[in-house]
Design a protein around this motif. Structure first.
Motif, short mmCIF file in Angstrom:
data_model
loop_
_atom_site.label_atom_id
_atom_site.label_comp_id
_atom_site.label_asym_id
_atom_site.label_seq_id
_atom_site.Cartn_x
_atom_site.Cartn_y
_atom_site.Cartn_z
N GLY A 1 0.71 -1.16 -0.03
CA GLY A 1 -0.06 -0.01 0.04
C GLY A 1 1.01 1.32 0.07
O GLY A 1 0.37 2.25 0.73
N GLU A 2 1.97 1.26 -0.56
CA GLU A 2 2.97 2.48 -0.55
C GLU A 2 3.03 2.74 -2.24
O GLU A 2 3.12 1.88 -3.09
CB GLU A 2 4.16 2.01 0.03
N ALA A 3 3.01 4.07 -2.30
CA ALA A 3 3.26 4.56 -3.88
C ALA A 3 4.60 4.42 -3.86
O ALA A 3 5.65 4.57 -3.02
CB ALA A 3 2.76 5.92 -4.16
N VAL A 4 5.10 4.08 -5.06
CA VAL A 4 6.68 3.92 -5.53
C VAL A 4 6.93 5.20 -6.73
O VAL A 4 5.92 5.38 -7.62
CB VAL A 4 6.93 2.60 -5.90
N GLY A 5 8.22 5.75 -6.56
CA GLY A 5 8.62 6.43 -7.31
C GLY A 5 9.63 5.90 -8.10
O GLY A 5 9.81 4.80 -8.34
#
Length: 490
Positions: free
Chosen positions: A315-319
Motif C-alpha cells: 500500500g505504498e506509492a513508488v517513484g
C-alpha cells in the motif's frame, strides 16, 4: 557489471601456471584497503562475496579436499593473510600465512532430513554474516549435504579485498572441471613457503614499494602535464572544452541519484536474507531484444518491476528507485584477481508499469552513464580517500550507500557444463555484498540459465518472502515480452 562476455574455464590440464597472476601485487590497492578497514568501525560495510553452487549430488569429499589443496598451490593468494603495516602507515601487505590450515577454511555439514535448497541458503547466509578472522586468509568454503532430493550445495565466501565478481568466477574455475573424472596429470607446483611477516616488516615493504613506484608516477605526471601544457598552448579551446566536459561528467557521476529512497526501505541493519531466481538466458535475452534492449536492461527492468509490485502489495506509492550498478573495467590483459570495477548511480524507473518501456528507459540511462569520462573517479580518488581517518571514510561511504535502495550486478558466467569433484554443477547463484544498500541482486549466467542471487537487508525489507514473490512476478512480466514477440513473428 553489464553484459560481460561468457567466461570459458580452462581444463585443469590446460592451466598456464605463468599466467595465473593472483600474487603479482603483494600490496592491497587503495580501493581494497578502504573496504578492508571500513568494516572494522562500521560492521554494516562488510563486503563478503558469496558463491553458491547447487550440485546434482554430493561430491567426493577427498577429491574436493585435494582440489582445494591444489588450487592453493596454483593461486598463492589462497594461502595469504593481510598484514597491516606498523602505525597504519601504508596499505596492508599480502603474506603467506605461516599457520595455514585448510581444515579451518574448508568445512562440511549435513542438514537434518528432510531439507531443501532454502534450508541450505539459511546456512549460506549465516556463513556470509560471520566476520572474517583477519589473522587468517579471508575466505571460507563449505559443503552442505543432506538435501532431500540427493543434491548438495557448495558455498564459498571471499572478502571483496581479494577480488571482484569477475575475479571470483576466475578463481572458482580452478576448482571446476569440464569432466567428472579426476585429472591426474594436471600441472602443479610446490605451495608458497610460509612467511613470518611482522607489522614492521610490512611497513618496510610498503616503503620500498612506494620508492619503486615513485619514478613511474613522476614520469606519468610529467608526461601528462607536458601533454596538457602543449594542448593548452596549441589548442586552448580544446583544452578548456576537455576540462569542462570532465567537470560536468564528474558532477553527474558523484551527485546522488535524483530520487529519494523509499520510506518502506529506509532502515538498515546487519540481518541478511538470501533468495534466488532463475530464467533461461535466451528467453531473457529475447525479452530485452523485443523491447529494444539488452539482456542486462531486461534484468534491471525485471528487478524494478518487482520493487513496484512490493510497494503496491504494502500500500505504498513508488517513484524512482535510487540504485547503483557496478561496471566491469577489466581489460583482457589484466591479471586474474584484484578489483577492476567502477560504479554508476541513477534513478531506476520503477513506477513505469509497461515492462517494454521500462527496458527502454533503463537502456537509455545505462548507455549514457557508461560513456561518462569520470566513471572511474572513485578508483582515481582512492589514494586520497584511504588517507582519511578510517571512521571518517566509513561514515562518508555509508552516507552514500545508504541512499541506494538497490544495487544490481551482472557477471559473465560459464557457458559449458562443469563439475566439482565428480558432481555436476546445476546452478551457480552469486550473492554480492550489500554494504549499506537495501537490496543487492547479482546475476550470473550458467550453461544457458541466468542465476540471480538476491541479498536482502532484513531491516529494510521486512517481508523478504513477499519481496521475492514480487521479484518473480517482475521477472515474469518481462519474460512475457519474449513470448509475445515470438508469437507475433509466428
Amino acid at each position: 557489471m553489464a553484459d560481460g562476455q561468457p567466461f570459458i574455464p580452462p581444463s585443469a590440464v590446460d592451466v598456464d601456471l605463468s599466467a595465473v597472476g593472483w600474487a603479482q601485487n603483494r600490496t592491497m590497492s587503495d580501493f581494497e584497503t578502504g573496504m578492508w578497514r571500513m568494516e572494522e568501525v562500521r560492521p554494516e560495510l562488510r563486503t563478503p562475496i558469496v558463491a553458491v553452487d547447487v550440485l546434482d549430488r554430493a561430491p567426493d569429499w577427498d577429491r574436493l579436499v585435494r582440489a582445494h589443496e591444489w588450487a592453493s598451490h596454483i593461486v598463492p593468494r589462497i594461502r595469504m593473510r593481510a598484514v597491516e603495516p606498523a602505525f597504519g602507515l601504508g596499505n596492508p601487505v599480502w603474506s603467506v600465512d605461516p599457520e595455514f590450515d585448510l581444515d579451518y577454511h574448508l568445512r562440511r555439514v549435513r542438514l537434518p532430513e528432510p531439507a531443501d535448497l532454502d534450508h541450505a541458503l539459511r546456512i549460506c547466509r549465516h556463513l556470509a554474516t560471520e566476520p572474517f578472522d583477519k589473522a587468517r586468509p579471508p575466505w571460507m568454503a563449505m559443503l552442505i549435504e543432506g538435501l532431500g532430493d540427493g543434491r548438495a550445495v557448495y558455498v564459498v565466501k571471499t572478502h571483496h579485498s581479494i577480488t571482484d565478481g569477475m575475479g571470483g568466477i576466475q578463481m572458482m574455475a580452478l576448482l571446476h572441471s569440464r569432466r567428472p573424472e579426476p585429472t591426474p596429470d594436471k600441472p602443479d607446483r610446490a605451495p608458497a613457503p610460509p612467511e613470518h611477516l611482522s607489522d614492521l616488516s610490512a611497513l618496510g615493504l610498503e616503503v620500498l614499494t612506494e620508492v619503486r613506484r615513485a619514478p613511474s608516477r613522476i614520469a606519468d605526471l610529467v608526461s601528462g602535464s607536458a601533454r596538457a601544457a602543449i594542448t593548452a598552448v596549441t589548442r586552448p579551446f580544446d583544452a578548456a572544452g576537455e576540462v569542462l566536459d570532465y567537470a560536468n561528467s564528474l558532477r553527474r557521476v558523484i551527485q546522488p541519484p535524483p530520487a529519494t529512497g523509499s520510506p518502506l526501505l529506509r532502515n538498515r541493519g546487519l540481518g541478511r536474507w538470501f533468495g534466488v531466481l532463475e530464467v533461461e538466458l535466451p528467453v531473457l535475452k529475447g525479452a530485452g531484444h523485443a523491447a529494444g534492449g539488452s539482456v542486462n536492461d531486461a534484468y534491471i527492468a525485471a528487478l524494478l518491476g518487482g520493487f513496484r509490485r512490493y510497494h503496491e502489495e504494502l500500500g505504498e506509492a513508488v517513484g524512482k528507485i535510487p540504485m547503483g550498478m557496478p561496471i566491469n573495467m577489466r581489460a583482457a590483459s589484466d591479471p586474474s584477481g584484484g578489483n577492476r570495477i567502477a560504479a554508476v548511480r541513477f534513478a531506476g524507473p520503477a513506477a513505469e508499469p509497461d515492462p517494454a518501456l521500462r527496458i527502454r528507459k533503463v537502456r537509455a540511462i545505462v548507455l549514457a552513464l557508461r560513456e561518462e569520462p569520470a566513471l572511474d573517479i572513485v578508483e582515481a580518488a582512492s589514494p586520497l580517500l584511504v588517507r582519511l581517518p578510517t571512521r571518517l571514510l566509513a561514515e562518508w561511504y555509508l552516507s552514500q550507500s545508504k541512499g541506494l535502495d538497490l544495487q544490481a550486478s551482472n557477471v559473465a558466467g560459464v557457458p559449458v557444463p562443469v563439475y566439482l569433484a565428480g558432481a555436476r554443477i546445476e546452478r551457480m547463484f552469486p550473492f554480492g555484498p550489500a554494504p549499506g544498500c537495501a537490496v543487492m541482486a547479482t546475476m550470473v549466467s550458467h550453461v544457458g540459465t541466468c542465476c540471480i542471487g538476491v541479498n536482502l537487508d532484513t531491516a529494510a525489507v521486512t517481508e523478504p518472502a513477499l519481496f521475492m514473490q514480487c521479484l518473480q512476478e517482475g521477472l515474469d512480466e518481462v519474460v512475457a515480452l519474449a513470448g509475445a514477440a515470438k508469437g507475433a513473428e509466428g
